[in-house]
Design a protein around this motif. Structure first.
Motif, PDB file in Angstrom:
ATOM      1  N   VAL A   1       0.872  -1.167   0.000  1.00  0.00           N
ATOM      2  CA  VAL A   1       0.000   0.000   0.000  1.00  0.00           C
ATOM      3  C   VAL A   1       0.914   1.223   0.000  1.00  0.00           C
ATOM      4  O   VAL A   1       1.827   1.319   0.822  1.00  0.00           O
ATOM      5  N   THR A   2       0.699   2.142  -0.934  1.00  0.00           N
ATOM      6  CA  THR A   2       1.522   3.348  -1.026  1.00  0.00           C
ATOM      7  C   THR A   2       0.626   4.579  -1.014  1.00  0.00           C
ATOM      8  O   THR A   2      -0.588   4.486  -1.175  1.00  0.00           O
ATOM      9  N   ILE A   3       1.268   5.729  -0.853  1.00  0.00           N
ATOM     10  CA  ILE A   3       0.531   6.999  -0.880  1.00  0.00           C
ATOM     11  C   ILE A   3       1.376   8.030  -1.597  1.00  0.00           C
ATOM     12  O   ILE A   3       2.614   7.981  -1.544  1.00  0.00           O
ATOM     13  N   ASP A   4       0.728   8.960  -2.253  1.00  0.00           N
ATOM     14  CA  ASP A   4       1.413  10.052  -2.935  1.00  0.00           C
ATOM     15  C   ASP A   4       1.842  11.099  -1.907  1.00  0.00           C
ATOM     16  O   ASP A   4       1.110  11.349  -0.941  1.00  0.00           O
ATOM     17  N   SER A   5       2.981  11.711  -2.132  1.00  0.00           N
ATOM     18  CA  SER A   5       3.505  12.679  -1.164  1.00  0.00           C
ATOM     19  C   SER A   5       2.618  13.908  -0.996  1.00  0.00           C
ATOM     20  O   SER A   5       2.697  14.588   0.027  1.00  0.00           O
ATOM     21  N   SER A   6       1.774  14.188  -1.966  1.00  0.00           N
ATOM     22  CA  SER A   6       0.906  15.362  -1.876  1.00  0.00           C
ATOM     23  C   SER A   6      -0.380  15.096  -1.095  1.00  0.00           C
ATOM     24  O   SER A   6      -1.116  16.033  -0.775  1.00  0.00           O
ATOM     25  N   GLU A   7      -0.652  13.846  -0.787  1.00  0.00           N
ATOM     26  CA  GLU A   7      -1.858  13.518  -0.014  1.00  0.00           C
ATOM     27  C   GLU A   7      -1.752  14.073   1.405  1.00  0.00           C
ATOM     28  O   GLU A   7      -0.661  14.329   1.909  1.00  0.00           O
ATOM     29  N   SER A   8      -2.873  14.195   2.061  1.00  0.00           N
ATOM     30  CA  SER A   8      -2.896  14.730   3.430  1.00  0.00           C
ATOM     31  C   SER A   8      -2.491  13.649   4.438  1.00  0.00           C
ATOM     32  O   SER A   8      -2.669  12.453   4.182  1.00  0.00           O
ATOM     33  N   ILE A   9      -1.978  14.098   5.575  1.00  0.00           N
ATOM     34  CA  ILE A   9      -1.635  13.142   6.623  1.00  0.00           C
ATOM     35  C   ILE A   9      -2.896  12.485   7.176  1.00  0.00           C
ATOM     36  O   ILE A   9      -2.843  11.365   7.661  1.00  0.00           O
ATOM     37  N   HIS A  10      -4.028  13.165   7.056  1.00  0.00           N
ATOM     38  CA  HIS A  10      -5.286  12.561   7.489  1.00  0.00           C
ATOM     39  C   HIS A  10      -5.635  11.372   6.601  1.00  0.00           C
ATOM     40  O   HIS A  10      -6.069  10.329   7.095  1.00  0.00           O
ATOM     41  N   GLU A  11      -5.439  11.518   5.298  1.00  0.00           N
ATOM     42  CA  GLU A  11      -5.678  10.416   4.362  1.00  0.00           C
ATOM     43  C   GLU A  11      -4.700   9.276   4.659  1.00  0.00           C
ATOM     44  O   GLU A  11      -5.077   8.107   4.643  1.00  0.00           O
ATOM     45  N   ALA A  12      -3.445   9.620   4.930  1.00  0.00           N
ATOM     46  CA  ALA A  12      -2.434   8.599   5.236  1.00  0.00           C
ATOM     47  C   ALA A  12      -2.826   7.825   6.484  1.00  0.00           C
ATOM     48  O   ALA A  12      -2.754   6.589   6.505  1.00  0.00           O
ATOM     49  N   ALA A  13      -3.233   8.533   7.532  1.00  0.00           N
ATOM     50  CA  ALA A  13      -3.634   7.867   8.774  1.00  0.00           C
ATOM     51  C   ALA A  13      -4.831   6.959   8.541  1.00  0.00           C
ATOM     52  O   ALA A  13      -4.887   5.841   9.065  1.00  0.00           O
ATOM     53  N   ALA A  14      -5.776   7.412   7.740  1.00  0.00           N
ATOM     54  CA  ALA A  14      -6.950   6.592   7.431  1.00  0.00           C
ATOM     55  C   ALA A  14      -6.546   5.330   6.671  1.00  0.00           C
ATOM     56  O   ALA A  14      -7.058   4.238   6.946  1.00  0.00           O
ATOM     57  N   MET A  15      -5.620   5.459   5.726  1.00  0.00           N
ATOM     58  CA  MET A  15      -5.150   4.299   4.970  1.00  0.00           C
ATOM     59  C   MET A  15      -4.428   3.308   5.878  1.00  0.00           C
ATOM     60  O   MET A  15      -4.617   2.094   5.761  1.00  0.00           O
ATOM     61  N   MET A  16      -3.608   3.830   6.779  1.00  0.00           N
ATOM     62  CA  MET A  16      -2.870   2.969   7.701  1.00  0.00           C
ATOM     63  C   MET A  16      -3.839   2.199   8.594  1.00  0.00           C
ATOM     64  O   MET A  16      -3.663   1.004   8.833  1.00  0.00           O
ATOM     65  N   LYS A  17      -4.864   2.876   9.052  1.00  0.00           N
ATOM     66  CA  LYS A  17      -5.865   2.216   9.893  1.00  0.00           C
ATOM     67  C   LYS A  17      -6.634   1.176   9.097  1.00  0.00           C
ATOM     68  O   LYS A  17      -6.808   0.038   9.546  1.00  0.00           O
ATOM     69  N   GLU A  18      -7.081   1.551   7.903  1.00  0.00           N
ATOM     70  CA  GLU A  18      -7.874   0.645   7.068  1.00  0.00           C
ATOM     71  C   GLU A  18      -7.118  -0.637   6.728  1.00  0.00           C
ATOM     72  O   GLU A  18      -7.695  -1.721   6.722  1.00  0.00           O
ATOM     73  N   HIS A  19      -5.830  -0.519   6.463  1.00  0.00           N
ATOM     74  CA  HIS A  19      -5.030  -1.673   6.052  1.00  0.00           C
ATOM     75  C   HIS A  19      -4.245  -2.307   7.203  1.00  0.00           C
ATOM     76  O   HIS A  19      -3.480  -3.242   6.987  1.00  0.00           O
ATOM     77  N   SER A  20      -4.412  -1.771   8.418  1.00  0.00           N
ATOM     78  CA  SER A  20      -3.701  -2.264   9.605  1.00  0.00           C
ATOM     79  C   SER A  20      -2.197  -2.333   9.366  1.00  0.00           C
ATOM     80  O   SER A  20      -1.552  -3.358   9.588  1.00  0.00           O
ATOM     81  N   ILE A  21      -1.641  -1.203   8.903  1.00  0.00           N
ATOM     82  CA  ILE A  21      -0.194  -1.129   8.662  1.00  0.00           C
ATOM     83  C   ILE A  21       0.404   0.029   9.444  1.00  0.00           C
ATOM     84  O   ILE A  21      -0.300   0.986   9.795  1.00  0.00           O
ATOM     85  N   ARG A  22       1.691  -0.066   9.725  1.00  0.00           N
ATOM     86  CA  ARG A  22       2.392   0.979  10.474  1.00  0.00           C
ATOM     87  C   ARG A  22       3.411   1.725   9.629  1.00  0.00           C
ATOM     88  O   ARG A  22       3.998   2.691  10.083  1.00  0.00           O
ATOM     89  N   ARG A  23       3.604   1.264   8.396  1.00  0.00           N
ATOM     90  CA  ARG A  23       4.573   1.892   7.504  1.00  0.00           C
ATOM     91  C   ARG A  23       3.941   2.053   6.131  1.00  0.00           C
ATOM     92  O   ARG A  23       3.363   1.121   5.592  1.00  0.00           O
TER      93      ARG A  23
END
Length: 142
Positions: free
Chosen positions: A81-103
């Motif tokens: 699972v990756t994220i674009d650098s321009s995305e918000s940290i809120h979106e990143a946190a939501a993705m991390m929670k949704e996928h149960s990942i820490r990195r």
């Protein structure tokens, strides 16, 4: 609410290994650089293949794998699972929670540019809170 981009919080220094890297070599990399993961890349194309973590290596030890010979390609997490650098940290946190990942590897146009971890977010939250309070006029003396 002030919203910061992933680029503001991520670590630009991210370690990579190939699928042929042994578990013992990646464990040494983790120890030498005080890190908990490495992104697995194809050495020819630079394509992101997966991620290997301390937990993955510890599992290999627990099952008595020959860590001197077992390659990370055989036990890495392939669903990256990756994220674009321009995305918000809120979106990143939501993705991390949704996928149960820490990195969360950070990409721009498919190229690896950094990594965002739950530790990065944890260290950044007090600064974000203070910025919000400043904009509301609730933080005095700073």
């Amino acid at each position: 609410m002030i919203d910061q981009s992933v680029a503001d919080v991520m670590m630009e220094s991210v370690r990579t290994v190939t699928a042929e890297t042994t578990a013992s070599d990646v464990a040494r990399l983790f120890a030498d650089h005080d890190i908990g993961s490495a992104v697995v890349v194809d050495p020819g194309s630079g394509e992101l293949l997966g991620i290997v973590t301390e937990s993955d290596v510890m599992h290999q030890v627990a099952i008595d794998a020959d860590v001197a010979t077992v390659a990370v390609g055989s036990f890495m997490s392939e669903h990256l699972v990756t994220i674009d650098s321009s995305e918000s940290i809120h979106e990143a946190a939501a993705m991390m929670k949704e996928h149960s990942i820490r990195r969360l590897p950070v990409v721009d146009d498919g190229a690896l540019v950094g990594i965002l971890t739950t530790t990065n977010l944890t260290h950044y939250l007090p600064r974000l809170r203070n910025a919000v309070l400043r904009t509301r006029g609730e933080l005095v003396g700073q």
